[in-house]
Design an enzyme around this catalytic site. Structure first.
Site, PDB file in Angstrom:
ATOM      1  N   LYS A   1     -10.453  -1.366  10.553  1.00  0.00           N
ATOM      2  CA  LYS A   1     -10.707  -2.540   9.719  1.00  0.00           C
ATOM      3  C   LYS A   1     -10.995  -3.774  10.591  1.00  0.00           C
ATOM      4  O   LYS A   1     -11.337  -4.833  10.096  1.00  0.00           O
ATOM      5  CB  LYS A   1      -9.511  -2.824   8.809  1.00  0.00           C
ATOM      6  CG  LYS A   1      -9.210  -1.667   7.839  1.00  0.00           C
ATOM      7  CD  LYS A   1      -8.114  -2.028   6.892  1.00  0.00           C
ATOM      8  CE  LYS A   1      -7.420  -0.837   6.284  1.00  0.00           C
ATOM      9  NZ  LYS A   1      -8.246  -0.015   5.395  1.00  0.00           N
TER      10      LYS A   1
ATOM     11  N   GLN B   1      -4.335  -5.389   6.708  1.00  0.00           N
ATOM     12  CA  GLN B   1      -5.335  -6.316   6.173  1.00  0.00           C
ATOM     13  C   GLN B   1      -5.260  -7.692   6.831  1.00  0.00           C
ATOM     14  O   GLN B   1      -6.096  -8.552   6.556  1.00  0.00           O
ATOM     15  CB  GLN B   1      -5.162  -6.463   4.652  1.00  0.00           C
ATOM     16  CG  GLN B   1      -5.362  -5.177   3.879  1.00  0.00           C
ATOM     17  CD  GLN B   1      -6.791  -4.663   3.928  1.00  0.00           C
ATOM     18  OE1 GLN B   1      -7.724  -5.423   4.191  1.00  0.00           O
ATOM     19  NE2 GLN B   1      -6.969  -3.381   3.697  1.00  0.00           N
TER      20      GLN B   1
ATOM     21  N   HIS C   1       0.883  -1.172   0.000  1.00  0.00           N
ATOM     22  CA  HIS C   1       0.000   0.000   0.000  1.00  0.00           C
ATOM     23  C   HIS C   1       0.921   1.222   0.000  1.00  0.00           C
ATOM     24  O   HIS C   1       2.041   1.158   0.519  1.00  0.00           O
ATOM     25  CB  HIS C   1      -0.814  -0.054   1.301  1.00  0.00           C
ATOM     26  CG  HIS C   1      -1.901   0.978   1.410  1.00  0.00           C
ATOM     27  ND1 HIS C   1      -1.649   2.278   1.744  1.00  0.00           N
ATOM     28  CD2 HIS C   1      -3.245   0.875   1.256  1.00  0.00           C
ATOM     29  CE1 HIS C   1      -2.792   2.938   1.797  1.00  0.00           C
ATOM     30  NE2 HIS C   1      -3.776   2.117   1.497  1.00  0.00           N
TER      31      HIS C   1
ATOM     32  N   ASP D   1       3.286  -4.277   7.591  1.00  0.00           N
ATOM     33  CA  ASP D   1       2.007  -3.580   7.550  1.00  0.00           C
ATOM     34  C   ASP D   1       0.923  -4.646   7.710  1.00  0.00           C
ATOM     35  O   ASP D   1       0.680  -5.437   6.797  1.00  0.00           O
ATOM     36  CB  ASP D   1       1.896  -2.849   6.210  1.00  0.00           C
ATOM     37  CG  ASP D   1       0.481  -2.365   5.911  1.00  0.00           C
ATOM     38  OD1 ASP D   1      -0.411  -2.540   6.769  1.00  0.00           O
ATOM     39  OD2 ASP D   1       0.269  -1.819   4.819  1.00  0.00           O
TER      40      ASP D   1
ATOM     41  N   CYS E   1      -4.797   2.399  -3.593  1.00  0.00           N
ATOM     42  CA  CYS E   1      -3.557   2.954  -3.047  1.00  0.00           C
ATOM     43  C   CYS E   1      -2.383   1.996  -3.292  1.00  0.00           C
ATOM     44  O   CYS E   1      -1.483   1.876  -2.457  1.00  0.00           O
ATOM     45  CB  CYS E   1      -3.677   3.278  -1.562  1.00  0.00           C
ATOM     46  SG  CYS E   1      -4.896   4.535  -1.236  1.00  0.00           S
TER      47      CYS E   1
END
Lengths: 149, 439
Positions: free
Chosen positions: B247, B224, B143, B221, B397
């Site tokens: 999220k 997700q 991202h 990261d 993104c």
């Protein structure tokens, strides 16, 4: 078909998306600009040829959604043969039509371009419709690029 | 039904009842919410916790001696412990609250390589400032928030950001990764646990081992991964791991950065302000202990409490003795459900003429990126919206991912624990009708 969707995707828009008019590079262009909509990733390059203050030829290239492709295609038909002042006036009226919140409006002067009136119900898609126009404007004003941001 | 079968029965209708927004009608049609990778909906438990906090506990934390402040502080601190369990970190000192995943990455980019201490060799890597030519490896499927902070850092220091290539299937090319680790002085590897645009689950543990072997740090990261996987930062052994909490059914504006304690201790503060100091004097200031050193200013108290409530809600759907056990069980149950729906949707979408699916990794979360030949993803998005189906359309993104596959954008359907087979049907049916209109 969902009637709301029909309001946005008028038959003329779908037709110009399937068969865009004047989609080619104009080799003899004396002005061109690149337009980019960072939200959608729509990309358009507008080529213009002018003589004695008139748009003698205009074309576009690039890829984008149905709204931006059809808008570019219909724009080339609308401004070809017009004076620069006339082209600018059409752009202004077009912009007013797609951004105004007033329901009762008469934009019959815009002719075929009136099919974009439904775009105003879809705020995120307005930029798709206006991107080719901003790009044309940039080309005529001598700047190299336009963005909807 | 046997006890075991009963225990494994996933009652999605009961879960849907916990999410009031799912009752929404979209221009008269049932809402089919498949934009969960952008943000998830919030359960009543979270909404109630926020309301209760504002109605009964609102005060600033860590500074008041009065009743409300102590009450707010207790709830705030409890949430940090809940997050620690969620990530299986060894200490709450390793849990830093941020405003989101991006801020966590920016914090690391700003602070990690900026100590001039002679004892700057630390754990697996060196904290010394980057030198011109030092390498930061960033996967091609990141991202923008795990690319741009490294580019900014590179621009300040003369370091080089190199992409780690990805395969046609959407997996990190591990051979290329090995080669890159051997070229130049690699200081850091930035990679997502789960790709937001391709759904790929990356082998973080393996990639961490490889990076550590050559003295590079690893920044993961986890935006997700948080909603789909039960995360164990000790097992993954990454140096830094970030979460985007909205999220994971929590409010927006709250993120978590996990960092190994020894590293966080050696790193200088990211921002200065209140709450992050021990003493302030014009002759010199000393900083607070971890995690407060990295939390300048009044934190997002309600957000943190909402996050605690979200994790407790997820745990309440699972079985086990401890909070950790409940979470692990709960995640196994609902990600199974999500994956089953996503694979079902993928199989059916593949049957639709013109549909192409991007991201075919062997290990994949419930995220489906797709295009339809001759139709721009934004038109797909608008068409699906008219049917009540919410998907994301765009570059997500992840412009380098789009460039990699030579496409301007994709449409993306992403699943959550409350999605149903009816949602899959609605998606597939709507997608099947798109071409009729545009082609």
């Amino acid at each position: 078909m969902n009637p709301d969707l029909r309001e946005l995707y008028q038959e003329t828009i779908l037709d110009h998306n399937r068969h865009p008019r004047n989609r080619r590079k104009l080799e003899e262009a004396d002005a061109e600009a690149h337009g980019h909509n960072p939200l959608c990733g729509d990309n358009v390059t507008v080529y213009v040829q002018t003589e004695d203050g008139k748009v003698t030829d205009i074309s576009f290239d690039g890829n984008g959604c149905a709204i931006s492709t059809a808008s570019a295609s219909l724009m080339t038909e609308a401004v070809k043969g017009k004076t620069l002042e006339e082209a600018e006036a059409i752009f202004k009226e077009f912009q007013e039509m797609v951004t105004s919140t007033e329901q009762e409006q008469d934009h019959s002067e815009l002719g075929d371009l009136e099919v974009f009136a439904g775009v105003r119900e879809y705020p995120v898609r307005i930029k798709c419709a206006t991107l080719p126009w901003h790009t044309l404007n940039a080309a005529l004003k001598g700047s190299e690029s336009a963005t909807t941001e | 039904m046997s006890a075991a079968a009963l225990a494994s029965h996933y009652d999605v209708e009961r879960i849907r009842g916990d999410f009031p927004i799912l009752e929404t009608l979209v221009r008269g049609r049932r809402l089919v919410y498949l934009d969960n990778a952008a943000t998830s909906q919030k359960p009543v438990a979270v909404i109630k916790a926020l309301r209760e906090y504002w109605e009964t506990s609102n005060a600033n934390v860590h500074r008041g001696v009065h009743f409300l402040s102590m009450k707010a502080t207790t709830q705030f601190d409890k949430a940090r412990e809940t997050v620690r369990v969620f990530l299986n970190a060894s200490s709450t000192q390793e849990i830093i609250f941020t405003k989101g995943c991006s801020e966590g990455i920016n914090l690391v980019a700003a602070s990690l390589f900026s100590t001039a201490s002679p004892k700057s060799s630390h754990g697996n890597g060196s904290l010394s400032p980057l030198e011109p030519g030092d390498v930061l490896l960033v996967s091609n499927m990141e991202h923008h928030s795990n690319i741009v902070p490294w580019q900014l850092l590179a621009a300040r220091t003369g370091a080089i950001v190199k992409p780690i290539p990805i395969t046609d299937q959407g997996e990190i090319d591990q051979n290329a990764y090995d080669d890159l680790l051997g070229q130049g002085r690699v200081r850091l590897v930035a990679v997502n646990h789960v790709s937001n645009s391709l759904g790929t689950i990356n082998p973080i543990k393996l990639m961490s081992q490889k990076a550590h072997a050559i003295g590079a740090f690893v920044m993961v990261d986890g935006a997700q991964a948080g909603p789909h996987l039960s995360i164990d930062v000790q097992d993954l052994d990454a140096d830094f791991y970030t979460l985007s909490c909205h999220k994971i059914y929590a409010p927006t504006g709250i993120g978590v950065l996990y960092g190994k304690k020894t590293l966080l201790e050696a790193m200088p503060p990211y921002q200065g302000g209140g709450d992050m100091i021990r003493t302030v004097d014009f002759s010199g200031t000393t900083f607070a202990e971890l995690p407060f050193k990295f939390e300048a200013g009044t934190p997002n108290i309600s957000g943190v409490i909402g996050l605690g409530a979200a994790i407790e809600y997820l745990a309440s759907l699972g079985q086990g003795e401890s909070l950790r056990e409940k979470l692990v069980h709960s995640f196994a149950q609902f990600s199974d459900h999500e994956n089953r729906l996503a694979r079902q949707a993928e199989d059916q979408l593949r049957q639709v003429s013109g549909v192409r699916i991007y991201g075919q990794a062997k290990e994949k979360a419930s995220v489906i990126s797709f295009t339809i030949d001759g139709v721009h993803p934004h038109d797909i998005g608008t068409f699906l919206d008219a049917e009540g189906v919410a998907v994301r359309a765009g570059h997500h993104c992840c412009m380098p991912v789009m460039t990699r596959y030579g496409i301007p954008a994709t449409a993306r359907a992403s699943f959550a624990l409350y999605n149903t087979e009816a949602d899959v049907e609605a998606l597939v049916k709507a997608v099947s009708n798109v071409k009729e209109m545009f082609a």
